[in-house]
Design an enzyme around this catalytic site. Structure first.
Site, PDB file in Angstrom:
ATOM      1  N   HIS A  26       6.987  -7.433  -2.117  1.00 52.22           N
ATOM      2  CA  HIS A  26       6.817  -6.720  -0.850  1.00 52.22           C
ATOM      3  C   HIS A  26       7.780  -7.273   0.203  1.00 52.22           C
ATOM      4  O   HIS A  26       7.661  -6.956   1.384  1.00 52.22           O
ATOM      5  CB  HIS A  26       5.388  -6.875  -0.333  1.00 52.22           C
ATOM      6  CG  HIS A  26       4.339  -6.187  -1.156  1.00 52.22           C
ATOM      7  ND1 HIS A  26       4.470  -4.894  -1.586  1.00 52.22           N
ATOM      8  CD2 HIS A  26       3.127  -6.617  -1.592  1.00 52.22           C
ATOM      9  CE1 HIS A  26       3.369  -4.567  -2.276  1.00 52.22           C
ATOM     10  NE2 HIS A  26       2.556  -5.586  -2.290  1.00 52.22           N
ATOM     11  N   LYS A  60       0.796  -1.239   0.000  1.00 53.74           N
ATOM     12  CA  LYS A  60       0.000   0.000   0.000  1.00 53.74           C
ATOM     13  C   LYS A  60       0.828   1.288   0.000  1.00 53.74           C
ATOM     14  O   LYS A  60       0.360   2.345   0.408  1.00 53.74           O
ATOM     15  CB  LYS A  60      -1.005   0.028   1.164  1.00 53.74           C
ATOM     16  CG  LYS A  60      -1.859  -1.202   1.339  1.00 53.74           C
ATOM     17  CD  LYS A  60      -2.263  -1.875   0.051  1.00 53.74           C
ATOM     18  CE  LYS A  60      -3.287  -1.115  -0.756  1.00 53.74           C
ATOM     19  NZ  LYS A  60      -3.502  -1.827  -2.068  1.00 53.74           N
ATOM     20  N   SER A 120      -4.527   2.831   4.293  1.00 53.93           N
ATOM     21  CA  SER A 120      -4.716   2.125   3.030  1.00 53.93           C
ATOM     22  C   SER A 120      -4.747   0.602   3.253  1.00 53.93           C
ATOM     23  O   SER A 120      -5.556  -0.107   2.648  1.00 53.93           O
ATOM     24  CB  SER A 120      -3.596   2.508   2.064  1.00 53.93           C
ATOM     25  OG  SER A 120      -3.838   1.992   0.776  1.00 53.93           O
TER      26      SER A 120
HETATM   27  P1  A3P Z   1      -5.012   4.740  -0.948  1.00 56.93           P
HETATM   28  O1  A3P Z   1      -5.620   3.489  -0.394  1.00 56.93           O
HETATM   29  O2  A3P Z   1      -4.516   5.660   0.128  1.00 56.93           O
HETATM   30  O3  A3P Z   1      -5.890   5.452  -1.916  1.00 56.93           O
HETATM   31  P2  A3P Z   1      -0.138  -0.275  -3.751  1.00 56.93           P
HETATM   32  O4  A3P Z   1      -0.127  -0.089  -5.226  1.00 56.93           O
HETATM   33  O5  A3P Z   1       1.230  -0.368  -3.146  1.00 56.93           O
HETATM   34  O6  A3P Z   1      -1.054  -1.365  -3.335  1.00 56.93           O
HETATM   35  O7  A3P Z   1      -0.692   1.073  -3.127  1.00 56.93           O
HETATM   36  C1  A3P Z   1      -2.037   1.461  -3.281  1.00 56.93           C
HETATM   37  C2  A3P Z   1      -2.187   2.894  -2.870  1.00 56.93           C
HETATM   38  O8  A3P Z   1      -1.587   3.736  -3.866  1.00 56.93           O
HETATM   39  C3  A3P Z   1      -3.644   3.327  -2.766  1.00 56.93           C
HETATM   40  O9  A3P Z   1      -3.691   4.322  -1.754  1.00 56.93           O
HETATM   41  C4  A3P Z   1      -3.881   3.874  -4.156  1.00 56.93           C
HETATM   42  O10 A3P Z   1      -4.984   4.740  -4.274  1.00 56.93           O
HETATM   43  C5  A3P Z   1      -2.568   4.616  -4.383  1.00 56.93           C
HETATM   44  N1  A3P Z   1      -2.304   4.874  -5.808  1.00 56.93           N
HETATM   45  C6  A3P Z   1      -2.355   3.997  -6.824  1.00 56.93           C
HETATM   46  N2  A3P Z   1      -2.091   4.601  -7.996  1.00 56.93           N
HETATM   47  C7  A3P Z   1      -1.873   5.908  -7.723  1.00 56.93           C
HETATM   48  C8  A3P Z   1      -1.560   7.062  -8.522  1.00 56.93           C
HETATM   49  N3  A3P Z   1      -1.437   6.983  -9.845  1.00 56.93           N
HETATM   50  N4  A3P Z   1      -1.403   8.246  -7.891  1.00 56.93           N
HETATM   51  C9  A3P Z   1      -1.539   8.341  -6.555  1.00 56.93           C
HETATM   52  N5  A3P Z   1      -1.823   7.289  -5.747  1.00 56.93           N
HETATM   53  C10 A3P Z   1      -1.999   6.082  -6.317  1.00 56.93           C
HETATM   54  C1  EST Z   2      -1.253  -8.612  -1.965  1.00 56.43           C
HETATM   55  C2  EST Z   2      -0.530  -7.432  -2.059  1.00 56.43           C
HETATM   56  C3  EST Z   2      -0.618  -6.679  -3.192  1.00 56.43           C
HETATM   57  O1  EST Z   2       0.145  -5.592  -3.326  1.00 56.43           O
HETATM   58  C4  EST Z   2      -1.479  -7.020  -4.211  1.00 56.43           C
HETATM   59  C5  EST Z   2      -2.231  -8.169  -4.123  1.00 56.43           C
HETATM   60  C6  EST Z   2      -3.153  -8.502  -5.236  1.00 56.43           C
HETATM   61  C7  EST Z   2      -3.478  -9.936  -5.326  1.00 56.43           C
HETATM   62  C8  EST Z   2      -3.864 -10.504  -3.971  1.00 56.43           C
HETATM   63  C9  EST Z   2      -2.743 -10.343  -2.961  1.00 56.43           C
HETATM   64  C10 EST Z   2      -2.097  -8.987  -2.986  1.00 56.43           C
HETATM   65  C11 EST Z   2      -3.096 -10.892  -1.605  1.00 56.43           C
HETATM   66  C12 EST Z   2      -3.453 -12.388  -1.690  1.00 56.43           C
HETATM   67  C13 EST Z   2      -4.478 -12.639  -2.784  1.00 56.43           C
HETATM   68  C14 EST Z   2      -4.124 -11.991  -4.089  1.00 56.43           C
HETATM   69  C15 EST Z   2      -5.251 -12.474  -5.018  1.00 56.43           C
HETATM   70  C16 EST Z   2      -5.523 -13.922  -4.499  1.00 56.43           C
HETATM   71  C17 EST Z   2      -4.665 -14.078  -3.255  1.00 56.43           C
HETATM   72  O2  EST Z   2      -5.224 -14.938  -2.319  1.00 56.43           O
HETATM   73  C18 EST Z   2      -5.809 -12.149  -2.302  1.00 56.43           C
END
Ligand code: A3P
Ligand code: EST
Length: 296
Positions: A109, A49, A139
């Site tokens: 990650h 996140k 997030s």
């Molecule tokens: P929020 O839940 O605070 O909105 P990850 O990609 O590591 O899972 O992170 C997701 C977070 O990055 C989310 O935060 C999402 O909205 C934000 N995010 C994704 N794309 C983005 C962009 N183009 N600009 C700004 N934030 C972005």
């Molecule tokens: C975990 C972290 C992340 O940045 C993205 C995603 C997307 C896909 C997700 C996974 C995750 C967590 C574990 C899952 C997966 C889809 C199926 C799996 O069980 C939910």
């Protein structure tokens, strides 16, 4: 309530050599450890996140020399496989990467200590993206609600307690960023901040282009800035994760592209929780030279 939440943790998460991770991922750990990196792999590492998807799309667009249509040919989790991701028959990051032509972009990650050793042996370039811890906690809370692979996070203050104790997938945020910060003294590792990207996206994009050994033409930078704005990525089916079925990721509960702003924590932390959190933060981070942007 306590007992059922405890058993739900045991049912969904698992401890692999001290790292808390999804059970399905853990079953595949031998393959993760044995993974063979290639010297021209680029690794994108983050705590969950922190903006992984954002920086991933930027990097892929640099690799594809600004060809937006080429990026739109496939979903982001196929273009940039998620190394340790495994879900029975649906997702297998290792398998995807093994079948992929070079140069590969790899998402992870993992903390550096858990990264397959071949990434270090092959001297791969790596980008680490760090985000303000309070916004990460917010997030991650919504991510727990929308992705059923997580135990029920309870209320936000209950979740923050778990987060502070590192009782979430990928463990302690504090350990994660401290370790990667130490690693980033190597010139092979570029350490970026989500908040810097918000403040001056052009500057950060140019930084990434230079890091990848390329030339930042005006046109390329412009294309990237436009194509990777929050609104563009939210509306783009190849970047917004809507291709993942509801049973794995329920965007009716909370969208993957949720808010994409800096400082949403102010809408979630009470004054008391914020004070407790700040005190704990000081303890966890004392001795580290890493400084987050604090003006948010
Ligand atoms: P929020 O839940 O605070 O909105 P990850 O990609 O590591 O899972 O992170 C997701 C977070 O990055 C989310 O935060 C999402 O909205 C934000 N995010 C994704 N794309 C983005 C962009 N183009 N600009 C700004 N934030 C972005
Ligand atoms: C975990 C972290 C992340 O940045 C993205 C995603 C997307 C896909 C997700 C996974 C995750 C967590 C574990 C899952 C997966 C889809 C199926 C799996 O069980 C939910």
């Amino acid at each position: 309530v306590m007992d059922s939440s405890k058993s739900e943790y045991a049912e969904k998460l698992c401890n692999v050599r001290g790292l808390i991770i999804y059970k399905d991922f853990a079953k595949n750990w031998d393959n993760v450890e044995a993974f063979q990196a290639r010297p021209d792999d680029l690794l994108i590492a983050t705590y969950p996140k922190s903006g992984t998807t954002w920086v991933s799309e930027i990097v892929d667009l640099i690799y594809k020399e600004g060809n937006v249509e080429k990026c739109k040919e496939d979903v982001i989790f196929n273009r940039i496989p998620f190394l340790e991701c495994k879900n029975e028959e649906h997702f297998d990051g290792i398998k995807q990467l093994e079948n992929m032509a070079s140069p590969r972009i790899v998402k992870t990650h993992l903390p550096p200590e858990y990264l397959p050793v071949s990434f270090w042996e092959k001297n791969c370039k790596m980008i680490y993206l760090c985000r303000n811890v309070k916004d990460v906690a917010v997030s991650y809370y919504y991510f727990h609600l929308m992705v059923p692979a997580h135990p029920n996070p309870g209320t936000f203050p209950e979740f923050v307690e778990k987060f502070m104790n590192g009782e979430v997938p990928y463990g302690s945020w504090y350990k994660h960023v401290k370790s990667w910060w130490e690693k980033s003294k190597s010139p092979n590792i570029l350490f970026l901040f989500y908040e810097d990207m918000h403040e001056d996206i052009r500057k950060e994009v140019i930084k990434v282009i230079h890091f990848l050994g390329r030339e930042p033409s005006e046109e390329l930078v412009e294309t990237i800035v436009n194509h990777t704005s929050f609104q563009e990525m939210k509306n783009n089916p190849t970047t917004n994760y809507t291709a993942i079925p509801d049973e794995f990721m329920n965007q009716k509960v909370s969208p993957f592209m949720r808010k994409g702003i800096v400082g949403d924590w102010k809408n979630h932390f009470t004054v008391a929780l914020n004070e407790r959190f700040d005190m704990h933060y000081e303890q966890e981070m004392k001795g580290s030279t890493l400084k987050l942007q604090t003006k948010i």
